[in-house]
Design a protein around this motif. Structure first.
Motif, PDB file in Angstrom:
ATOM      1  N   TRP A   1       0.792  -1.089  -0.111  1.00 58.14           N
ATOM      2  CA  TRP A   1      -0.045  -0.035  -0.213  1.00 58.14           C
ATOM      3  C   TRP A   1       0.796   1.196   0.089  1.00 58.14           C
ATOM      4  N   GLU A   2       2.040   1.309   0.919  1.00 58.06           N
ATOM      5  CA  GLU A   2       2.762   2.469   0.804  1.00 58.06           C
ATOM      6  C   GLU A   2       3.572   2.591  -0.398  1.00 58.06           C
TER       7      GLU A   2
ATOM      8  N   LEU B   1       1.002   4.346  -2.582  1.00 55.30           N
ATOM      9  CA  LEU B   1       0.951   5.848  -2.495  1.00 55.30           C
ATOM     10  C   LEU B   1       2.151   6.417  -2.934  1.00 55.30           C
TER      11      LEU B   1
ATOM     12  N   GLU C   1       1.788   6.808  -6.655  1.00 55.05           N
ATOM     13  CA  GLU C   1       0.638   7.855  -7.003  1.00 55.05           C
ATOM     14  C   GLU C   1       1.145   9.407  -6.871  1.00 55.05           C
ATOM     15  N   GLU C   2       1.813   9.490  -5.903  1.00 51.26           N
ATOM     16  CA  GLU C   2       2.797  10.792  -5.385  1.00 51.26           C
ATOM     17  C   GLU C   2       3.552  11.307  -6.454  1.00 51.26           C
TER      18      GLU C   2
END
Length: 219
Positions: A204-205, A208, A211-212
């Motif tokens: 999940w990290e 993220l 996506e960033e």
């Protein structure tokens, strides 16, 4: 001798006046800070001006009351520690603080609910705790998409309890501490439920981070 005594009295009066002035200035500054903070919360509620002012004052009063309890607690704790008091005495102090906060919390919500809908009260609670509940809950759902409805309900219950505690925190650090404590409970619960979180969190990290990076590339 009389002149020495008079000089001493005058010095004490001057010191007292200066201390009172400094205290008033600090109080004025603090009141300005919590009023701005409360206004930011009220701005999220879409209220009429008059009602907004009432709600703002209610929130300001709560912040002030919580600060008074914090100051009282710190003073009492320091006095007990300086007197080498027993663990039982320190424990009694913590219990007294908890009782004071519980009383304030209940009264605050009663007054708030007379002015706002349940949904608006939820907004106030979240804004007072940096919206950690909705952000964290969304994170769990995103990280663990296979969660059952029962598991989701339990996670939300833990986070809601954490938020109620965090609302009474005297600092940002204390508020986040409460959520950290309850995240530990959530992780223990999920572990007992057989939900693997360690690897899921890594995945999940990474998601993220991707996506960033994509957002930055587009900007």
């Amino acid at each position: 001798m009389k002149s020495i005594l008079l000089s001493f009295v005058l010095c004490m009066l001057i010191f007292g006046a200066q201390h009172a002035y400094a205290y008033r200035i600090n109080q004025d500054e603090y009141t300005q800070v919590i009023t701005k903070r409360a206004q930011k919360i009220v701005d999220k509620l879409d209220l009429e001006k008059a009602q907004g002012a009432v709600v703002r004052d209610i929130i300001v009063k709560q912040y002030s009351n919580l600060n008074e309890v914090q100051i009282w607690h710190e003073g009492q704790k320091k006095a007990l520690e300086n007197a080498s008091s027993s663990a039982d005495e320190l424990g009694k102090l913590e219990k007294q603080k908890s009782e004071k906060l519980t009383h304030l919390h209940g009264d605050y919500l009663k007054v708030l609910k007379k002015q706002l809908s349940n949904e608006q009260v939820e907004t106030v609670k979240n804004e007072m705790t940096y919206n950690v509940l909705p952000i964290t809950y969304k994170g769990y759902l995103d990280m663990l998409p296979a969660l059952t409805d029962v598991q989701k309900k339990q996670i939300l219950s833990y986070l809601t309890e954490a938020r109620e505690k965090a609302m009474d925190g005297g600092s940002s650090k204390e508020k986040h501490w409460w959520f950290g404590k309850y995240k530990g409970k959530i992780n223990n619960y999920l572990s007992k439920e057989g939900v693997e979180t360690k690897e899921a969190r890594k995945v999940w990290e990474e998601k993220l981070k991707r996506e960033e990076r994509a957002k930055k590339a587009q900007s």
